[in-house]
Scaffold this active site. Sequence first.
Site, PDB file in Angstrom:
ATOM      1  N   GLN A 121      91.360  67.163  66.809  1.00 47.11           N
ATOM      2  CA  GLN A 121      91.524  66.224  65.694  1.00 47.11           C
ATOM      3  C   GLN A 121      90.742  64.932  65.961  1.00 47.11           C
ATOM      4  O   GLN A 121      90.071  64.400  65.070  1.00 47.11           O
ATOM      5  CB  GLN A 121      93.009  65.913  65.499  1.00 47.11           C
ATOM      6  N   GLY A 162     104.787  58.932  72.874  1.00 45.95           N
ATOM      7  CA  GLY A 162     103.361  59.175  72.663  1.00 45.95           C
ATOM      8  C   GLY A 162     102.822  58.230  71.589  1.00 45.95           C
ATOM      9  O   GLY A 162     101.779  57.590  71.754  1.00 45.95           O
ATOM     10  N   HIS A 163     103.565  58.120  70.482  1.00 44.56           N
ATOM     11  CA  HIS A 163     103.138  57.198  69.414  1.00 44.56           C
ATOM     12  C   HIS A 163     103.142  55.749  69.923  1.00 44.56           C
ATOM     13  O   HIS A 163     102.264  54.963  69.581  1.00 44.56           O
ATOM     14  CB  HIS A 163     104.081  57.293  68.214  1.00 44.56           C
ATOM     15  N   SER A 196     105.501  65.565  71.779  1.00 44.64           N
ATOM     16  CA  SER A 196     105.115  65.970  70.430  1.00 44.64           C
ATOM     17  C   SER A 196     106.375  65.933  69.569  1.00 44.64           C
ATOM     18  O   SER A 196     107.470  66.246  70.048  1.00 44.64           O
ATOM     19  CB  SER A 196     104.575  67.407  70.473  1.00 44.64           C
TER      20      SER A 196
HETATM   21  O1  PAF Z   1      98.175  63.468  64.265  1.00 44.21           O
HETATM   22  C1  PAF Z   1      98.890  63.256  63.244  1.00 44.21           C
HETATM   23  O2  PAF Z   1     100.057  62.846  63.329  1.00 44.21           O
HETATM   24  C2  PAF Z   1      98.306  63.532  61.871  1.00 44.21           C
HETATM   25  O3  PAF Z   1      97.447  64.629  61.892  1.00 44.21           O
HETATM   26  C3  PAF Z   1      97.634  62.305  61.237  1.00 44.21           C
HETATM   27  C4  PAF Z   1      96.423  61.850  62.044  1.00 44.21           C
HETATM   28  C5  PAF Z   1      98.633  61.159  61.119  1.00 44.21           C
HETATM   29  C6  PAF Z   1      97.142  62.649  59.825  1.00 44.21           C
HETATM   30  O4  PAF Z   1      98.183  63.037  58.993  1.00 44.21           O
END
Ligand code: PAF
Length: 252
Positions: free
Chosen positions: A153, A36-37, A185
């Site tokens: 978010q 995902g990242h 996740s």
């Molecule tokens: O989504 C995340 O991993 C966190 O909420 C973030 C945006 C890095 C902020 O700490």
Amino acid sequence: MDVFDNQNDLIAAVAAAKKADKRIGFVPTMGALHDGHLSLVNMGRREADFVVVSIFVNPTQFAPDEDFEAYPRDTERDISILEGAKVDCAYLPSVDEIYPNGVASNLQAGEAAKGLESEFRPHFFDGVCSVVHRLFEIVQPDVAIFGKKDYQQLMVVREMVKAQRLDIEILGAPIVRDVHGLALSSRNAYLSDAELKVARRLNLILKHDRPTPNAILKAGFDKVDYIEERWGRRLCAAWIGKTRLIDNVPAS
Ligand code: PAF
């Protein structure tokens, strides 16, 4: 790839890239990186010429009874993943660098933060806004990428950027799922094999017409925090044992 643990080195590297007319892309993360990242990083590489990824487990977005201490951390592995993804710069700040005046949220999230996650994690979005704003201040990106898995978010960050009049484009990257449809996740690492089987049912239920909390409980989840439609999405948070999962799909 440069790996920096202090803002001065990072600021100098970004300034040099800007001087060379490069567009700066930024992906904030809390580490424990997964595909995902990587999709965020890849979007960053498509949208920018110089990509910075931060790894910082942000204390202000965890309540005292949450999993801050237990949150998965494997810096060596994360750095080698980022190297493989051709990131230009990894930034791993200390808590003092991010919170020089003490560990506390210094920004209040706006309207988008109301309800959903905030009903159950009232501290969460103030913590996210505070850390993201501080990271933006240091990194000075042109574009920043957030995952649509954390849909609320994404909406909260967009609102914060507008309210603070920051000249940063915020992009949402599509949710990455495993072959069973489970949204990737870092917290999936907490799940046992039996729990993983249950977790994989969530996306199927969410795609149903008018799914009820009861349908989620029947699938083996232990508790449903919410299932609600907003922003054209159907959003849900539910627990399996001690693990809280969130997901969202287009609302039908
Ligand atoms: O989504 C995340 O991993 C966190 O909420 C973030 C945006 C890095 C902020 O700490």
